[in-house]
Write an enzyme that holds these catalytic residues in place. Structure first.
Site, short mmCIF file in Angstrom:
data_model
loop_
_atom_site.label_atom_id
_atom_site.label_comp_id
_atom_site.label_asym_id
_atom_site.label_seq_id
_atom_site.Cartn_x
_atom_site.Cartn_y
_atom_site.Cartn_z
N GLU A 117 67.86 115.18 2.30
CA GLU A 117 68.45 116.29 2.84
C GLU A 117 67.52 117.56 1.99
OE1 GLU A 117 69.61 118.05 4.90
OE2 GLU A 117 71.82 117.84 4.92
N HIS A 134 74.91 110.00 7.38
CA HIS A 134 75.72 109.37 6.42
C HIS A 134 77.33 109.52 6.64
CE1 HIS A 134 76.72 112.59 3.90
NE2 HIS A 134 75.25 112.81 4.21
#
Length: 219
Positions: free
Chosen positions: A92, A19
């Site tokens: 994550e 990202h």
């Protein structure tokens, strides 16, 4: 790194794309599974990278459902007209008490735990997940979507630095101790895995431009 496997028509490919920038990245603050949005710079990074990645003619996009990954994936969806499938298994690493702390605060409060992790010991950072547990949840999702591709298809996976590193390590068949040998990904950079005769191969790592073929004996 690059290889001719990055050329269209030589087997399936998996592009693992991190990202864009967040405010916590700038502060060196551990995000983990905290849902932090992109900065304006991060959004611009995603738009730039999407204009490059569209040239790889992706066939499918799957992304973490956290805002920073979902917003990054949306930029590629906009230029490819592909839909994005979101999966929480691509989030994550959950790092418990580490989340929200800066790098310096982690060293001050959890110095020995941090050192043990860097030594390659299995550590539940902040009481959270082991790296192997992250790979256990993320790698099967990536493989499931890759299995849906045609013979020469390309899958883009939009996720997070730690999750991408552990997933690459698992797909390459590396021991968990050796995953640290894979360097981190910069914001909005990507790695490319290609299908080889003996399994998945790492063709590009931490790339920010389109891959170039290798012209030589080790292609």
């Amino acid at each position: 790194m690059s290889a001719t496997g990055t050329s269209r028509g030589t087997g399936r490919r998996i592009v693992l794309w991190r990202h864009g920038q967040t405010s916590w990245n700038l502060e060196r603050r551990f995000q983990g599974s905290t849902d932090i949005e992109l900065t304006e710079t991060g959004l611009a990074q995603a738009r730039r990278a999407a204009r490059l990645l569209v040239s790889l003619r992706p066939d499918a996009i799957v992304a973490s459902d956290l805002k920073r990954a979902a917003a990054t994936a949306a930029e590629l969806a906009a230029v490819t007209n592909l839909s994005v499938e979101h999966d929480e298994a691509l989030r994550e690493t959950y790092a418990g008490h580490w989340q929200g702390l800066t790098h310096d605060e982690i060293l001050a409060q959890y110095g020995e735990q941090y050192a043990a992790w860097k030594r390659g010991e299995p550590v539940r950072r902040g009481g959270g997940e082991l790296e192997t547990e992250v790979a256990d949840r993320a790698a099967p999702v990536v493989l499931k979507h890759a299995d849906r591709l045609g013979p020469n298809g390309t899958l883009v996976v939009v996720s997070h630095g730690g999750t991408i590193r552990t997933t690459i390590g698992r797909l390459l068949g590396l021991e968990a101790y050796d995953w640290e040998s894979l360097g981190g990904l910069s914001n909005c950079c990507w790695s490319v895995l290609g299908e080889g005769a003996r399994g998945w191969r790492l063709l590009e790592h931490n790339a920010g431009t389109l891959p170039e073929p290798v012209l030589g004996d080790d292609d």
